[in-house]
Each structure stands twice: as C-alpha cells, then as structure tokens.
Write a protein that holds these residues in place. Structure first.
Motif, PDB file in Angstrom:
ATOM      1  N   THR A 117       0.837  -1.209   0.000  1.00  0.00           N
ATOM      2  CA  THR A 117       0.000   0.000   0.000  1.00  0.00           C
ATOM      3  C   THR A 117       0.867   1.251   0.000  1.00  0.00           C
ATOM      4  O   THR A 117       0.591   2.224  -0.723  1.00  0.00           O
ATOM      5  CB  THR A 117      -0.928   0.009   1.232  1.00  0.00           C
ATOM      6  OG1 THR A 117      -1.698  -1.195   1.241  1.00  0.00           O
ATOM      7  CG2 THR A 117      -1.863   1.202   1.202  1.00  0.00           C
ATOM      8  N   LEU A 118       1.913   1.232   0.811  1.00  0.00           N
ATOM      9  CA  LEU A 118       2.835   2.365   0.852  1.00  0.00           C
ATOM     10  C   LEU A 118       3.497   2.600  -0.504  1.00  0.00           C
ATOM     11  O   LEU A 118       3.643   3.738  -0.950  1.00  0.00           O
ATOM     12  CB  LEU A 118       3.912   2.120   1.908  1.00  0.00           C
ATOM     13  CG  LEU A 118       3.566   2.495   3.354  1.00  0.00           C
ATOM     14  CD1 LEU A 118       4.628   1.945   4.296  1.00  0.00           C
ATOM     15  CD2 LEU A 118       3.451   3.988   3.517  1.00  0.00           C
ATOM     16  N   LEU A 119       3.885   1.525  -1.172  1.00  0.00           N
ATOM     17  CA  LEU A 119       4.500   1.653  -2.490  1.00  0.00           C
ATOM     18  C   LEU A 119       3.531   2.300  -3.477  1.00  0.00           C
ATOM     19  O   LEU A 119       3.904   3.191  -4.252  1.00  0.00           O
ATOM     20  CB  LEU A 119       4.922   0.278  -3.012  1.00  0.00           C
ATOM     21  CG  LEU A 119       6.148  -0.369  -2.368  1.00  0.00           C
ATOM     22  CD1 LEU A 119       6.348  -1.786  -2.904  1.00  0.00           C
ATOM     23  CD2 LEU A 119       7.404   0.457  -2.623  1.00  0.00           C
ATOM     24  N   ALA A 120       2.274   1.850  -3.440  1.00  0.00           N
ATOM     25  CA  ALA A 120       1.270   2.400  -4.350  1.00  0.00           C
ATOM     26  C   ALA A 120       1.034   3.885  -4.080  1.00  0.00           C
ATOM     27  O   ALA A 120       0.918   4.694  -5.011  1.00  0.00           O
ATOM     28  CB  ALA A 120      -0.034   1.616  -4.219  1.00  0.00           C
ATOM     29  N   ILE A 121       0.970   4.266  -2.799  1.00  0.00           N
ATOM     30  CA  ILE A 121       0.741   5.669  -2.435  1.00  0.00           C
ATOM     31  C   ILE A 121       1.919   6.534  -2.894  1.00  0.00           C
ATOM     32  O   ILE A 121       1.722   7.624  -3.450  1.00  0.00           O
ATOM     33  CB  ILE A 121       0.542   5.799  -0.916  1.00  0.00           C
ATOM     34  CG1 ILE A 121      -0.800   5.211  -0.526  1.00  0.00           C
ATOM     35  CG2 ILE A 121       0.635   7.255  -0.466  1.00  0.00           C
ATOM     36  CD1 ILE A 121      -1.005   5.108   0.962  1.00  0.00           C
ATOM     37  N   ALA A 122       3.130   6.040  -2.678  1.00  0.00           N
ATOM     38  CA  ALA A 122       4.310   6.803  -3.074  1.00  0.00           C
ATOM     39  C   ALA A 122       4.344   7.024  -4.586  1.00  0.00           C
ATOM     40  O   ALA A 122       4.667   8.119  -5.066  1.00  0.00           O
ATOM     41  CB  ALA A 122       5.573   6.081  -2.612  1.00  0.00           C
ATOM     42  N   VAL A 123       4.002   5.999  -5.353  1.00  0.00           N
ATOM     43  CA  VAL A 123       3.975   6.137  -6.810  1.00  0.00           C
ATOM     44  C   VAL A 123       2.911   7.144  -7.236  1.00  0.00           C
ATOM     45  O   VAL A 123       3.140   7.977  -8.130  1.00  0.00           O
ATOM     46  CB  VAL A 123       3.716   4.763  -7.472  1.00  0.00           C
ATOM     47  CG1 VAL A 123       3.434   4.928  -8.964  1.00  0.00           C
ATOM     48  CG2 VAL A 123       4.911   3.830  -7.264  1.00  0.00           C
ATOM     49  N   ALA A 124       1.732   7.102  -6.575  1.00  0.00           N
ATOM     50  CA  ALA A 124       0.667   8.053  -6.904  1.00  0.00           C
ATOM     51  C   ALA A 124       1.102   9.494  -6.621  1.00  0.00           C
ATOM     52  O   ALA A 124       0.812  10.410  -7.400  1.00  0.00           O
ATOM     53  CB  ALA A 124      -0.592   7.711  -6.106  1.00  0.00           C
ATOM     54  N   ILE A 125       1.813   9.682  -5.505  1.00  0.00           N
ATOM     55  CA  ILE A 125       2.311  11.020  -5.163  1.00  0.00           C
ATOM     56  C   ILE A 125       3.330  11.487  -6.204  1.00  0.00           C
ATOM     57  O   ILE A 125       3.316  12.650  -6.635  1.00  0.00           O
ATOM     58  CB  ILE A 125       2.939  11.018  -3.754  1.00  0.00           C
ATOM     59  CG1 ILE A 125       1.863  10.762  -2.692  1.00  0.00           C
ATOM     60  CG2 ILE A 125       3.634  12.351  -3.471  1.00  0.00           C
ATOM     61  CD1 ILE A 125       2.429  10.559  -1.301  1.00  0.00           C
TER      62      ILE A 125
END
Length: 320
Positions: A117-125
C-alpha cells in the motif's frame, strides 16, 4: 512416556518438538502478542484517522498537493492500522485442525499488504507531483502551514507511541513506517508552505512532495522485502544457516547433518527441521537431546523437528 518403534533395517525417524524449556510438549506455536502493542496501534489509528479529515479539507481549501498527498497517506494509514489491529487480535486465536499453526502469520501478511500500500501511495504522489510541476497552480500557504503543523504534532505523537513498542514485530514496524511516512509528509508540507509564503514559488509544493514520496518508497521497499522473505519461508535474519550447520555437525555423536531448514511463522518465532546421521556407537536419544539443547540455547529456536538416521537406529529410536 517414551516408546520404541522401527522404521527400516538401516534408519529410523525421531521427530522432536521443543517448546520453551524442552520439558513436555504443547502446541502453542504462535508468539505472544502483547496487549501493549495492540493498545499502541489502536491509539495511533485514532490519531491518524481523526486528523485525516482536517487535512483533506485543508488541502482542498489551500490547493496544496503536499497536504492532499499526506491526507491520502493518512487514509491508508488508518486502514492499515486497523488491519494491523485485526492481525494482533487474530494472533490470540487458538490453532485449529485446518490452521495447525494458528493465525500468527497473519501479522506478516498484514505487514506485506501495508508495504505494498505504501509503495502504491508513493507512486501516486510521484505521478501527481510531476504533473503539478508541468502545470503549476496557486497554493494558499497560510492555511496550508496551519494544517501541516497540526499534522506534524499528531504524527510525532503517533510515531512516539509506536516507537516505544516491540520493533521486532513486523506488524508494529509496518504501522510505524506508515506513520513515519505521514510525519515526513507533514514536514514537506510545512517546508513548502514556508517557501511559498516567503518567495511565492508554488512549485515548492510538488517538489517537496517528491522528496517525501522517495523516502516513503525506501521504507516501504524494506518492509515488503522483509515480510516477503518471511512469507517465502526464508531463513530468519538473526540466524546464520552455515554457522548452525557447522555447530550441529560438531556436536558429540553427530556424524553429519543434512536437509537443514530454517524458517519461521514470524521473524520472532524461528523453526528448524533437519536430518541427523548418528555416529556409530552413539546413543540416538542423547544425540537428539544435544541437538535440541544446542538449537534452543545457542540460537533460541524453540520448535525443532529432528529425523535421526544411521546405524545407531537399527535397533529403533525413542520418540519423545
């Protein structure tokens, strides 16, 4: 009570499971999850969830990507902390016939999901920040600064509470990394708001969002890698396979060791299974007890399965 059994003319199997002090046999394979860790995660969940709405409103009013990114991260944190809390509570459940090891590994699964989830959020940012760099928009630095400072206070409080818990627990570590990402997001938002207030340079907002995202990616990858290693039944980090293999081979009465497997339900609950060839003239049960004691005392492996082989087993071995 011990009993004797015969497997074949040349070999026999002796399966021994040691738990705790090695006296007796029980099936409590799941490591104890302390009530303290559970309370810490619950408190952090309330803090992040309660402040998330304020960041959403503040980010929309101020037009700040940094605030909205942090709000999205806090939303993920709230869900992830709730998942972590559920994992702690499942850890208390007893083993069943279908889940003979209980639910201890659900904690590792929750940590793995948190990391993804953290990886996905970082990519979205990262994507949103790059778009904002090409198409800059006005940011209201005053409201942004107020919300960011309040968010920083909340995140510091949550991080401090989690940091005082068990750092070897992957589930608690995952929750702490989420809050660390929030804290970094708040710092980035404060820095961006101050730059915008003093210079009017609105692109500071997406630039500092990129920095926060990069730091989140680093922590998320570490969490995914560590929890994934456990899910793949890799050797726990604190154990050295070659060292243990050599130590076992050096024990009195051990001719050789093969098929040594080291893994664990969680990093805190290592498990070992191995085949030991008993040296001619050695007493099989004594060799078995030495193997058990070595793994327990030298490497804190409390669950051990040993299969004994060799000429010493021709007359049968003892199963405890």
């Amino acid at each position: 009570m011990s009993q004797t059994h015969h497997e074949s003319p040349s070999a026999c199997s002796s399966h021994e499971h040691s738990h705790g002090d090695g006296e007796g046999h029980h099936h409590d394979h799941a490591p104890e999850v302390t009530a303290d860790s559970e309370k810490r995660v619950k408190f952090a969940m309330y803090l992040t969830g309660g402040f998330m709405l304020a960041e959403v409103v503040g980010g929309l009013v101020a037009g700040s990507l940094a605030l909205l990114a942090d709000a999205g991260h806090m939303l993920s944190d709230t869900v992830s902390l709730a998942l972590a809390l559920g994992a702690f509570r499942l850890g208390h459940r007893a083993a069943t016939r279908k889940l003979t090891f209980g639910y201890a590994r659900f904690q590792v699964l929750a940590a793995f999901v948190n990391g993804l989830t953290l990886l996905a959020i970082a990519v979205a940012i990262l994507i949103a920040a790059l778009k904002r760099l090409w198409l800059p928009s006005e940011v209201l630095a005053g409201p942004m600064l107020v919300i960011a400072v309040l968010g920083l206070v909340v995140n510091i409080a949550a991080f401090w509470v989690l940091h005082k818990g068990d750092q070897e627990n992957l589930n608690l570590r995952g929750a702490m990394l989420h809050v660390m990402g929030d804290l970094l997001g708040s710092v980035a938002a404060i820095a961006a708001s101050l730059i915008i207030m003093t210079t009017g340079w609105n692109q500071a907002d997406p630039l500092l969002s990129l920095l926060a995202a990069a730091l989140i990616l680093r922590g998320a990858w570490s969490l995914v890698k560590r929890s994934g290693h456990t899910l793949l039944e890799g050797t726990p980090e604190q154990l050295d396979h070659a060292d243990i293999d050599a130590g076992l081979a050096a024990l009195e009465g051990v001719e050789s060791v093969h098929d040594l497997h080291l893994w664990g339900l969680t990093p805190q609950s290592p498990i070992a299974s191995l085949h030991v060839v008993v040296a001619p003239g050695a007493v099989a049960i004594e060799v078995q007890q030495r193997v058990q004691a070595y793994l327990r005392d030298e490497h804190e492996i409390l669950h051990v399965t040993v299969q004994l082989e060799g000429e010493a087993c021709e007359q049968g071995c003892v199963t405890m």
